[in-house]
Design a protein around this motif. Sequence first.
Motif, PDB file in Angstrom:
ATOM      1  N   HIS A 151       1.460  -1.371  -0.151  1.00 51.87           N
ATOM      2  CA  HIS A 151      -0.378   0.244  -0.013  1.00 51.87           C
ATOM      3  C   HIS A 151       0.908   1.079   0.052  1.00 51.87           C
ATOM      4  O   HIS A 151       1.902   1.509   0.046  1.00 51.87           O
ATOM      5  CB  HIS A 151      -1.044   0.302   1.674  1.00 51.87           C
ATOM      6  CG  HIS A 151       0.309   0.162   2.399  1.00 51.87           C
ATOM      7  ND1 HIS A 151      -0.042   2.013   3.066  1.00 51.87           N
ATOM      8  CD2 HIS A 151      -0.037  -0.431   3.660  1.00 51.87           C
ATOM      9  CE1 HIS A 151       0.786   1.431   4.193  1.00 51.87           C
ATOM     10  NE2 HIS A 151       0.663   0.090   4.627  1.00 51.87           N
ATOM     11  N   GLY A 152       0.380   2.286  -0.864  1.00 52.58           N
ATOM     12  CA  GLY A 152       0.644   3.821  -0.538  1.00 52.58           C
ATOM     13  C   GLY A 152       0.365   4.396   0.445  1.00 52.58           C
ATOM     14  O   GLY A 152      -0.436   3.989   1.628  1.00 52.58           O
ATOM     15  N   ILE A 153       0.928   5.588   0.981  1.00 51.07           N
ATOM     16  CA  ILE A 153       0.151   6.530   1.841  1.00 51.07           C
ATOM     17  C   ILE A 153       0.402   7.659   1.122  1.00 51.07           C
ATOM     18  O   ILE A 153       0.951   8.218   1.041  1.00 51.07           O
ATOM     19  CB  ILE A 153       1.414   6.133   3.273  1.00 51.07           C
ATOM     20  CG1 ILE A 153       1.698   4.936   3.899  1.00 51.07           C
ATOM     21  CG2 ILE A 153       1.164   7.564   4.545  1.00 51.07           C
ATOM     22  CD1 ILE A 153       2.385   4.867   4.800  1.00 51.07           C
ATOM     23  N   GLY A 159      -2.174  11.992   8.417  1.00 52.25           N
ATOM     24  CA  GLY A 159      -2.000  10.676   7.364  1.00 52.25           C
ATOM     25  C   GLY A 159      -3.066   9.485   6.835  1.00 52.25           C
ATOM     26  O   GLY A 159      -3.777   9.842   7.314  1.00 52.25           O
ATOM     27  N   GLU A 160      -3.015   9.461   5.565  1.00 56.15           N
ATOM     28  CA  GLU A 160      -4.605   8.227   5.646  1.00 56.15           C
ATOM     29  C   GLU A 160      -3.343   7.064   4.558  1.00 56.15           C
ATOM     30  O   GLU A 160      -2.491   7.325   3.684  1.00 56.15           O
ATOM     31  CB  GLU A 160      -4.712   9.232   4.376  1.00 56.15           C
ATOM     32  CG  GLU A 160      -5.927   9.057   3.498  1.00 56.15           C
ATOM     33  CD  GLU A 160      -5.623   6.982   2.075  1.00 56.15           C
ATOM     34  OE1 GLU A 160      -6.276   7.110   2.306  1.00 56.15           O
ATOM     35  OE2 GLU A 160      -4.171   7.883   2.013  1.00 56.15           O
ATOM     36  N   ALA A 161      -4.100   5.976   4.825  1.00 48.29           N
ATOM     37  CA  ALA A 161      -3.932   4.818   4.075  1.00 48.29           C
ATOM     38  C   ALA A 161      -4.923   3.886   3.996  1.00 48.29           C
ATOM     39  O   ALA A 161      -6.081   3.852   5.395  1.00 48.29           O
ATOM     40  CB  ALA A 161      -2.853   4.162   4.542  1.00 48.29           C
ATOM     41  N   LYS A 187       5.912  13.622   2.456  1.00 46.20           N
ATOM     42  CA  LYS A 187       4.732  12.450   3.741  1.00 46.20           C
ATOM     43  C   LYS A 187       5.405  11.708   4.488  1.00 46.20           C
ATOM     44  O   LYS A 187       5.179  11.239   5.049  1.00 46.20           O
ATOM     45  CB  LYS A 187       4.977  11.429   2.339  1.00 46.20           C
ATOM     46  CG  LYS A 187       3.882  11.891   1.028  1.00 46.20           C
ATOM     47  CD  LYS A 187       3.550  10.117   0.192  1.00 46.20           C
ATOM     48  CE  LYS A 187       2.401  10.475  -0.886  1.00 46.20           C
ATOM     49  NZ  LYS A 187       1.929   9.430  -1.610  1.00 46.20           N
ATOM     50  N   ALA A 188       6.199  12.136   5.406  1.00 48.49           N
ATOM     51  CA  ALA A 188       7.797  11.909   6.520  1.00 48.49           C
ATOM     52  C   ALA A 188       6.277  12.270   7.662  1.00 48.49           C
ATOM     53  O   ALA A 188       6.473  10.884   8.251  1.00 48.49           O
ATOM     54  CB  ALA A 188       8.299  13.007   6.656  1.00 48.49           C
ATOM     55  N   GLU A 189       5.931  12.874   8.026  1.00 48.09           N
ATOM     56  CA  GLU A 189       4.233  12.863   8.864  1.00 48.09           C
ATOM     57  C   GLU A 189       3.535  11.775   9.157  1.00 48.09           C
ATOM     58  O   GLU A 189       3.194  10.976  10.029  1.00 48.09           O
ATOM     59  CB  GLU A 189       4.245  14.169   9.233  1.00 48.09           C
ATOM     60  CG  GLU A 189       3.437  14.730  10.789  1.00 48.09           C
ATOM     61  CD  GLU A 189       3.458  15.794  10.751  1.00 48.09           C
ATOM     62  OE1 GLU A 189       3.511  16.244  12.779  1.00 48.09           O
ATOM     63  OE2 GLU A 189       2.976  16.841  10.035  1.00 48.09           O
ATOM     64  N   LEU A 202       9.078  -0.787   5.158  1.00 43.84           N
ATOM     65  CA  LEU A 202       8.629   0.128   4.651  1.00 43.84           C
ATOM     66  C   LEU A 202      10.210   0.185   3.361  1.00 43.84           C
ATOM     67  O   LEU A 202      10.811   0.439   3.196  1.00 43.84           O
ATOM     68  CB  LEU A 202       8.430   1.471   5.273  1.00 43.84           C
ATOM     69  CG  LEU A 202       9.136   2.821   5.145  1.00 43.84           C
ATOM     70  CD1 LEU A 202       7.542   3.306   4.300  1.00 43.84           C
ATOM     71  CD2 LEU A 202       9.351   3.282   6.054  1.00 43.84           C
ATOM     72  N   VAL A 203       9.659   0.932   2.408  1.00 44.07           N
ATOM     73  CA  VAL A 203      10.486   1.234   1.124  1.00 44.07           C
ATOM     74  C   VAL A 203       9.972   3.213   0.992  1.00 44.07           C
ATOM     75  O   VAL A 203       9.385   3.316   0.999  1.00 44.07           O
ATOM     76  CB  VAL A 203      10.258   0.933  -0.443  1.00 44.07           C
ATOM     77  CG1 VAL A 203      11.280   1.500  -1.367  1.00 44.07           C
ATOM     78  CG2 VAL A 203      10.128  -0.813  -0.050  1.00 44.07           C
ATOM     79  N   THR A 204      11.310   3.696   0.796  1.00 42.06           N
ATOM     80  CA  THR A 204      11.200   4.892   1.077  1.00 42.06           C
ATOM     81  C   THR A 204      12.342   6.069  -0.087  1.00 42.06           C
ATOM     82  O   THR A 204      13.343   5.063  -0.258  1.00 42.06           O
ATOM     83  CB  THR A 204      10.714   6.202   2.606  1.00 42.06           C
ATOM     84  OG1 THR A 204      10.596   7.440   2.086  1.00 42.06           O
ATOM     85  CG2 THR A 204      11.876   5.199   3.499  1.00 42.06           C
ATOM     86  N   ASP A 205      12.140   7.270  -0.198  1.00 42.33           N
ATOM     87  CA  ASP A 205      13.418   8.083  -0.608  1.00 42.33           C
ATOM     88  C   ASP A 205      14.469   8.565   0.514  1.00 42.33           C
ATOM     89  O   ASP A 205      13.921   8.644   2.177  1.00 42.33           O
ATOM     90  CB  ASP A 205      13.101   8.570  -1.741  1.00 42.33           C
ATOM     91  CG  ASP A 205      12.249  10.115  -1.361  1.00 42.33           C
ATOM     92  OD1 ASP A 205      11.761  10.400  -0.182  1.00 42.33           O
ATOM     93  OD2 ASP A 205      11.774  10.702  -2.067  1.00 42.33           O
ATOM     94  N   GLU A 206      15.734   8.702   0.335  1.00 42.90           N
ATOM     95  CA  GLU A 206      16.324   9.367   1.623  1.00 42.90           C
ATOM     96  C   GLU A 206      16.000   9.915   1.628  1.00 42.90           C
ATOM     97  O   GLU A 206      15.898  11.122   3.668  1.00 42.90           O
ATOM     98  CB  GLU A 206      17.725   9.939   0.364  1.00 42.90           C
ATOM     99  CG  GLU A 206      18.586  10.198   1.349  1.00 42.90           C
ATOM    100  CD  GLU A 206      19.932  10.824   1.014  1.00 42.90           C
ATOM    101  OE1 GLU A 206      20.835  11.050   1.731  1.00 42.90           O
ATOM    102  OE2 GLU A 206      20.660   9.946  -0.149  1.00 42.90           O
ATOM    103  N   ALA A 207      15.035  11.631   0.855  1.00 41.89           N
ATOM    104  CA  ALA A 207      14.458  13.045   1.420  1.00 41.89           C
ATOM    105  C   ALA A 207      13.485  12.544   3.272  1.00 41.89           C
ATOM    106  O   ALA A 207      13.681  13.367   3.669  1.00 41.89           O
ATOM    107  CB  ALA A 207      13.577  13.437   0.620  1.00 41.89           C
ATOM    108  N   ALA A 208      12.573  12.224   1.966  1.00 42.85           N
ATOM    109  CA  ALA A 208      11.581  11.082   4.408  1.00 42.85           C
ATOM    110  C   ALA A 208      12.104  10.994   4.441  1.00 42.85           C
ATOM    111  O   ALA A 208      11.468  11.036   5.502  1.00 42.85           O
ATOM    112  CB  ALA A 208      10.440  10.443   2.548  1.00 42.85           C
ATOM    113  N   ALA A 209      13.296   9.993   4.524  1.00 41.02           N
ATOM    114  CA  ALA A 209      13.720   9.145   5.420  1.00 41.02           C
ATOM    115  C   ALA A 209      14.466  10.402   6.253  1.00 41.02           C
ATOM    116  O   ALA A 209      14.347   9.797   8.052  1.00 41.02           O
ATOM    117  CB  ALA A 209      14.819   8.014   4.999  1.00 41.02           C
TER     118      ALA A 209
END
Length: 343
Positions: A240-242, A269-271, A311-313, A327-334
């Motif tokens: 799923h996405g967020i 947040g929404e999921a 989307k971090a929060e 969780l798969v994410t990018d460096e900016a969000a991480a």
Amino acid sequence: MQDGFVQLMQTLAPDLAQEMSLRALVLERIAAMAPVGRRQLAARLGLTEREIRSAANTLKEGGFISFDASGMTLTARGADVLPQVAEFTRAIHGLTELENRLAELLNVARVCVISGDSEADESVKGEIGRIAAQRVRSLLHNGSTLAVTGGSTIAATARAMSASAPMRVMVVPARGGFGRQDVATQANTLAAEIAGRLGGHHRLIHLPDHMDEAVKQEMLKLPDVREVMELIQRADVILHGIGCAEENIRETKLSASQARKLLADGAVGEAFGSYFDRDGKCLLESSSIGVDLARLSSQSKMIAVAAGKQKAEAIIAVLRHDRHALLVTDEAAAREMLRLLTH
């Protein structure tokens, strides 16, 4: 590559470490975007054409890339060293340490951080999708059921999905369709695409995303709907996405009073069509037919794929509500999540 060696190089020869980091970044992005011109690559990476030209010329001299009228592409030698280049990039940017720290803070079994910022570089989203697809495939086997939501990051994952041999899997949407979302990124569409790429089967939910509770209960009595719901609730993997709550509230058919209350209560947040506050508390459950988080099988593995600093929060909120395997994410969000969780 050992992190200790990279740290030593950064200490003794920071100029060399910086130059190697630039060349590694250019090589990785050429691999992702090929064929690509220097100007296009410079714009995508936020670098000057001079910086790109210098790194590209050195890589060409080493036999790692080639130039032609269509742009820069990797050579066989470049493709051979790409895994080591990716490892070097991770080490020099401290991504492994970042992954371990976030996994601990978020209580997630594993976190995969992709170098870069997907909001500034579209190719980063493609790499996120590729890694997410690999991880999903590793969790599936013949007879597995996979439930998927919609969204752009899940679409990127679907495009990267493949199997060396057909897999006897069932793929289902984790929720009903979106009334206003692009058809190409709806859960139904992506479930069918992933099933096709894996060589499996799929079932769809041909119902609107939002409906009155009484209507919803009547729909659940239909045999076809009930069959899909049973598949969803016992899914082996849920991908799923967020979403950011405020953005999703604007795009959905929530009443003005519902929207005001959600924002006043601190929804971030929404999921799955449900909204969560910073502590992971569910403020509003989805009105769509789809996954019921409270009734999921204890064996289900949740995989979240979401990226971008904004989307971090939201990511923190959703992961605090439910235990995730990945969780798969990018460096900016991480990095923004780490800041929010440690300050």
